[in-house]
Design a protein around this motif. Structure first.
Motif, mmCIF file in Angstrom:
data_model
loop_
_atom_site.group_PDB
_atom_site.id
_atom_site.type_symbol
_atom_site.label_atom_id
_atom_site.label_comp_id
_atom_site.label_asym_id
_atom_site.label_seq_id
_atom_site.Cartn_x
_atom_site.Cartn_y
_atom_site.Cartn_z
ATOM 1 N N PRO A 112 0.495 3.159 -3.308
ATOM 2 C CA PRO A 112 -0.538 2.115 -3.286
ATOM 3 C C PRO A 112 -0.586 1.267 -2.006
ATOM 4 O O PRO A 112 -1.322 0.291 -1.950
ATOM 5 C CB PRO A 112 -0.148 1.240 -4.485
ATOM 6 N N GLN A 113 0.171 1.650 -0.990
ATOM 7 C CA GLN A 113 0.106 0.915 0.276
ATOM 8 C C GLN A 113 -1.200 1.220 1.003
ATOM 9 O O GLN A 113 -1.700 2.335 0.964
ATOM 10 C CB GLN A 113 1.283 1.289 1.167
ATOM 11 N N TYR A 114 -1.725 0.219 1.660
ATOM 12 C CA TYR A 114 -2.892 0.355 2.533
ATOM 13 C C TYR A 114 -4.121 0.921 1.829
ATOM 14 O O TYR A 114 -4.737 1.880 2.284
ATOM 15 C CB TYR A 114 -2.534 1.176 3.777
ATOM 16 N N ARG A 115 -4.455 0.321 0.699
ATOM 17 C CA ARG A 115 -5.767 0.579 0.110
ATOM 18 C C ARG A 115 -6.829 -0.021 1.032
ATOM 19 O O ARG A 115 -6.580 -1.000 1.727
ATOM 20 C CB ARG A 115 -5.869 -0.089 -1.264
ATOM 21 N N GLY A 116 -8.005 0.564 1.055
ATOM 22 C CA GLY A 116 -9.068 -0.030 1.857
ATOM 23 C C GLY A 116 -9.574 0.862 2.968
ATOM 24 O O GLY A 116 -9.279 2.059 3.018
ATOM 25 N N ALA A 117 -10.319 0.251 3.894
ATOM 26 C CA ALA A 117 -11.150 0.996 4.842
ATOM 27 C C ALA A 117 -10.436 1.500 6.079
ATOM 28 O O ALA A 117 -10.888 2.457 6.703
ATOM 29 C CB ALA A 117 -12.326 0.112 5.269
ATOM 30 N N TYR A 199 -3.342 -4.009 1.444
ATOM 31 C CA TYR A 199 -4.757 -3.806 1.743
ATOM 32 C C TYR A 199 -4.973 -3.615 3.241
ATOM 33 O O TYR A 199 -4.347 -4.296 4.054
ATOM 34 C CB TYR A 199 -5.565 -5.006 1.235
ATOM 35 N N ALA A 200 -5.843 -2.676 3.591
ATOM 36 C CA ALA A 200 -6.174 -2.379 4.987
ATOM 37 C C ALA A 200 -7.655 -2.665 5.207
ATOM 38 O O ALA A 200 -8.493 -1.790 5.041
ATOM 39 C CB ALA A 200 -5.856 -0.918 5.304
ATOM 40 N N PRO A 201 -7.998 -3.902 5.582
ATOM 41 C CA PRO A 201 -9.409 -4.277 5.682
ATOM 42 C C PRO A 201 -10.121 -3.650 6.874
ATOM 43 O O PRO A 201 -9.502 -3.107 7.785
ATOM 44 C CB PRO A 201 -9.350 -5.802 5.843
#
Length: 309
Positions: A112-117, A199-201
Motif C-alpha cells: 500500500p505504499q505510494y498510492r496515487g498519481a 500517498y504519491a500526489p
C-alpha cells in the motif's frame, strides 16, 4: 479471455503489447481523448491509441467514463476482465461491476505504499532504495483494492525516466502472469493494510525548485525524482536554469547553502545544508541540455555566487 484495456501514456503500452502477445481477445481499447501538444498545440493521440491502431483494435476515447452511454458500451461488450494501466480517470462502480473476473490494475509501487498519481517520482524523491510493481483488483477507492502479485525493483541511482521504463516492462510481465492466474482461478487476494499506506500526489513545476538548505542527498534525490519532468531548477544571477544530473560529494561545507565553492570541467560544486553537491549537467534558457564542461567552453560560471537568490 475477453479483455477491455484502459490506459493512456507510454507506461501502459507494454501492458497492451503483453496482452496481445499472450493472445487474449482485446475487445476494445479505452484511452483519453487526443490533446493539444507541443508549441503548435496540434491534437496528438495518446501513446496507447497509437499502439492500439497498429493492432487494428477498436478505440474509444470518452471524455468521462461515467457517462451512461459509455457504460452501456462496456456492458454490451461483456468482457471477462477490464485491465486498467495509468488510464487517468476513476472508474465508477457501474463499470467495476461489469467484468466476470473484475477490473485489474497495474500500479507502479509496492502497495500500500505510494498510492496515487506519481509513485515512481516520489519513491525516488523520498530516498527509497526499493520500489516495485503491484497488480490488484480495483475497488472504488484510490489504489486500495486487494493485491494479487508484486515484483520488487531496486532503484539504485536511476532517475524517474529510467525507472519508469524499467517498471513499465516489469509491469507488463507481471500483468501477463496475473491474467494467467485469474483465468485458471488461482489468483491470490491480499487485503491492503491502510495503516502502512502512503500517498504519491500529482507533481507540479514548483516541486522542482531546489532548496539549498536541504542536504546534498535530499537535493540529489529530488533531481533524479523530477527527471525528465518537471525537472529540478535553481537560479544563477537571477536566471533560472535546469539541473539534470548531479552527484553527492561527502565533504563538510560551512559556507552559506547555495554558494558555489568551485567550478571546473567536472562540475559546479555547491554548498548545501549537509555536504557538497557537484552539478554535472545543466540547461540554461534557449540552450540545449549539456554537461558543465561543454557549457563552460562558451560561458562563465563564477565561484562564490549564491544559487537560488
Amino acid at each position: 479471455m475477453k479483455i477491455v484495456f484502459m490506459g493512456t501514456p507510454d507506461f501502459a503500452v507494454p501492458c497492451l503489447d503483453e496482452i496481445v502477445r499472450r493472445q487474449h481477445l482485446v475487445q476494445a481499447v479505452i484511452t483519453q481523448p487526443d490533446r493539444p501538444k507541443g508549441r503548435g498545440k496540434k491534437l496528438a493521440p495518446p501513446p496507447v491509441k497509437e499502439k492500439a491502431l497498429q493492432y487494428n483494435l477498436p478505440v474509444y476515447q470518452p471524455e468521462k467514463v461515467k457517462d451512461p452511454n459509455f457504460i452501456e458500451v462496456i456492458k454490451d461488450l461483456s468482457p471477462d476482465c477490464i485491465v486498467v494501466v495509468a488510464f487517468g480517470q476513476i472508474l465508477p462502480k457501474a463499470i467495476l461491476d461489469i467484468p466476470v473476473y473484475g477490473c485489474i490494475n497495474v500500479h507502479a509501487s509496492l502497495l500500500p505504499q505510494y498510492r496515487g498519481a506519481a509513485p515512481i517520482n516520489w519513491a525516488i524523491i523520498n530516498g527509497e532504495s526499493m520500489t516495485g510493481v503491484t497488480t490488484m483488483y480495483m475497488d472504488e477507492g484510490l489504489d486500495t483494492g486487494d493485491m494479487i502479485i508484486k515484483k520488487e525493483i531496486c532503484i539504485y541511482n536511476k532517475n524517474a525516466g529510467e525507472l519508469h521504463d524499467e517498471m513499465a516492462r516489469e509491469g507488463a510481465i507481471l500483468l501477463g502472469e496475473t491474467l494467467e492466474l485469474v483465468a485458471i482461478g488461482r489468483a491470490p487476494r491480499e487485503k491492503q493494510c491502510n495503516e502502512k499506506s502512503s500517498y504519491a500526489p500529482l507533481m507540479d513545476k514548483a516541486l522542482g525548485r531546489i532548496n539549498w538548505s536541504k542536504s546534498a542527498k535530499d537535493i540529489y534525490n529530488l533531481i533524479r525524482g523530477v527527471n525528465p519532468w518537471p525537472t529540478a531548477y535553481t537560479t544563477y544571477d537571477g536566471e533560472v536554469f535546469k539541473i539534470w544530473k548531479a552527484k553527492i560529494v561527502e565533504k563538510d561545507c560551512k559556507d552559506q547553502p547555495g554558494k558555489i565553492v568551485k567550478v571546473d570541467g567536472s562540475g559546479i560544486l555547491v554548498c548545501t545544508g549537509q555536504h557538497l553537491l557537484s552539478i554535472e549537467e545543466i540547461q540554461f534558457p534557449n540552450n540545449k541540455r549539456m554537461g558543465v564542461d561543454e557549457y563552460l567552453r562558451g560561458h562563465m560560471i563564477h565561484e562564490n555566487r549564491i544559487l537560488g537568490e
